[in-house]
Write an enzyme that holds these catalytic residues in place. Structure first.
Site, PDB file in Angstrom:
ATOM      1  N   LYS A 126      10.450  98.248 -64.142  1.00  0.00           N
ATOM      2  CA  LYS A 126       8.817  98.042 -64.420  1.00  0.00           C
ATOM      3  C   LYS A 126       7.891  98.401 -63.084  1.00  0.00           C
ATOM      4  O   LYS A 126       7.617  97.206 -62.553  1.00  0.00           O
ATOM      5  CB  LYS A 126       8.611  96.774 -65.230  1.00  0.00           C
ATOM      6  CG  LYS A 126       7.073  96.643 -65.669  1.00  0.00           C
ATOM      7  CD  LYS A 126       7.166  95.471 -66.744  1.00  0.00           C
ATOM      8  CE  LYS A 126       5.501  95.299 -66.952  1.00  0.00           C
ATOM      9  NZ  LYS A 126       5.286  94.442 -68.138  1.00  0.00           N
ATOM     10  N   GLU A 143      10.799  94.282 -62.203  1.00  0.00           N
ATOM     11  CA  GLU A 143       9.325  94.451 -62.069  1.00  0.00           C
ATOM     12  C   GLU A 143       8.835  94.037 -60.419  1.00  0.00           C
ATOM     13  O   GLU A 143       8.323  92.937 -60.068  1.00  0.00           O
ATOM     14  CB  GLU A 143       8.499  93.563 -63.008  1.00  0.00           C
ATOM     15  CG  GLU A 143       6.891  94.020 -62.759  1.00  0.00           C
ATOM     16  CD  GLU A 143       6.194  93.162 -63.867  1.00  0.00           C
ATOM     17  OE1 GLU A 143       6.873  92.346 -64.619  1.00  0.00           O
ATOM     18  OE2 GLU A 143       4.934  93.587 -63.908  1.00  0.00           O
TER      19      GLU A 143
HETATM   20  P1  13P Z   1      -0.545  94.217 -66.635  1.00  0.00           P
HETATM   21  O1  13P Z   1      -0.058  95.481 -67.734  1.00  0.00           O
HETATM   22  O2  13P Z   1      -1.583  93.466 -67.216  1.00  0.00           O
HETATM   23  O3  13P Z   1      -0.544  94.497 -65.279  1.00  0.00           O
HETATM   24  O4  13P Z   1       0.674  93.092 -66.880  1.00  0.00           O
HETATM   25  C1  13P Z   1       2.132  93.528 -67.029  1.00  0.00           C
HETATM   26  C2  13P Z   1       3.019  92.479 -66.783  1.00  0.00           C
HETATM   27  O5  13P Z   1       3.637  92.346 -67.489  1.00  0.00           O
HETATM   28  C3  13P Z   1       2.718  91.646 -65.391  1.00  0.00           C
HETATM   29  O6  13P Z   1       3.880  90.856 -65.351  1.00  0.00           O
END
Ligand code: 13P
Length: 340
Positions: free
Chosen positions: A219, A177
């Site tokens: 992600k 991510e």
């Molecule tokens: P949000 O969808 O609230 O942005 O959070 C996703 C997430 O896992 C942040 O690390």
């Protein structure tokens, strides 16, 4: 590492047009969200809320995996049943956030580096034994005057790749991510440039660190105008800019891209994901899915407000949001479904 097992887990997480539910807010973040609604910021309140989520009837129809936090993976229902058992019995795969947070980066004012590599191999072994089969690590990239710097992008990309390598060694699918923060006033074009540079750097590092791309999940953020940018754009423009950026930077071997929501409203997050699938699904090498926290939980949290009497209504809202996002994966979401 058993590459086939990683690939099988990844396939299960993508199957049935399901998505991931991120419920891995750290204690400070969870407390902040509770405080805004006047909910007590205690371990018991967090446990009660997470019990509400994991016991939502029918959640497995549209959710294939949930991402937990260290406190949560060790918690249990009020009747003593461990959350991990509740989740697994429901046919949902447990995942775990394993970074230890984004800290100020030395020599880089205004930028952050995500920590958590020290001791990670042993923590991953423990989480695997507990039943987790995938993991998450979040890097945050801020946009501003003269930032992001190459130093910040490269250090975060390398940490993501080292985390991913350790996950694959231990049999956990890494959710990678790299989040470009969207909470200010920059334009869609600026976020598009930054997101492309970040993703290209991340995939260079994933290659250098020998990651099996078929056994990972990306992600990313969607490519949007900043939340406070005066120039907002149509849903289709976000879909086009996001897919254009991903096509340039994400190898075809990656099976699934599961977006974070990043502060968008629930409705916009679903509509934008839907537009990407309507316009491009048949021509893309990867599935486009969701791994939302706020955009999937927020309506339920606002209904619950810490009250036992509101649990069923909150669960219905969560179930509904998850279904709408499954429809968005299929390109079948319609705004009118919000009211059903
Ligand atoms: P949000 O969808 O609230 O942005 O959070 C996703 C997430 O896992 C942040 O690390």
């Amino acid at each position: 590492m058993n590459a086939q097992e990683l690939i099988n887990t990844t396939r299960t997480l993508v199957a049935g047009d399901k998505g991931l539910l991120a419920m891995d807010e750290s204690n400070p973040t969870c407390n902040k969200r509770f405080a805004r609604l006047g909910i007590p910021q205690t371990e018991e309140a967090r446990r009660t809320y997470r019990e509400l989520i994991v016991t939502t009837p029918g959640l497995c129809e549209s959710i294939s995996g949930v991402i937990l936090y260290d406190e949560t993976i060790r918690q249990a229902k009020k009747d003593g049943t461990p959350f991990i058992k509740v989740i697994t019995d429901a046919g949902i795969i447990p995942g775990i956030k394993v970074d230890t947070g984004a800290k100020e980066m030395a020599g880089h004012p205004g930028e952050k580096i995500t920590e958590g590599l020290d001791g990670l191999r042993d923590r991953l072994k423990e989480y695997f034994q507990m039943g987790a089969r995938f993991a998450k690590w979040r890097a945050v990239i801020a946009v501003g005057d003269g930032i992001p710097s190459r130093g910040c992008i490269e250090a975060n990309a390398q940490a993501l790749a080292r985390y991913a390598a350790l996950c694959q060694e231990e049999g956990l699918v890494p959710v990678v991510e790299p989040e470009v923060l969207m909470d200010d006033e920059h334009t869609l074009e600026r976020y598009s440039e930054v997101t492309e540079e970040v993703l290209r750097t991340v995939f260079n590092q994933l290659y250098t660190q020998r990651i099996t791309l078929e056994g990972m999940i990306l992600k990313p953020n969607m490519v949007l105008p900043g939340l406070s940018c005066p120039k907002q754009v149509a849903v289709n423009e976000v879909a086009d800019a996001t897919v254009r950026c991903l096509l340039r930077a994400v190898p075809a071997a990656v099976p699934v891209i599961a977006f974070l929501s990043g502060g968008q409203s629930s409705e916009l997050a679903s509509a934008r994901l839907n537009a990407m699938n309507v316009r491009f699904k048949s021509r893309l090498p990867w599935a486009l899915s969701f791994s939302f926290a706020r955009a999937i939980q927020q309506p339920a949290l606002e209904i619950w407000q810490g009250e036992e009497a509101h649990v069923l209504a909150a669960q219905q809202a969560l179930y509904h949001r998850a279904k709408l996002n499954q429809a968005a994966r299929r390109g079948e979401y319609k705004a009118a479904m919000e009211r059903t």
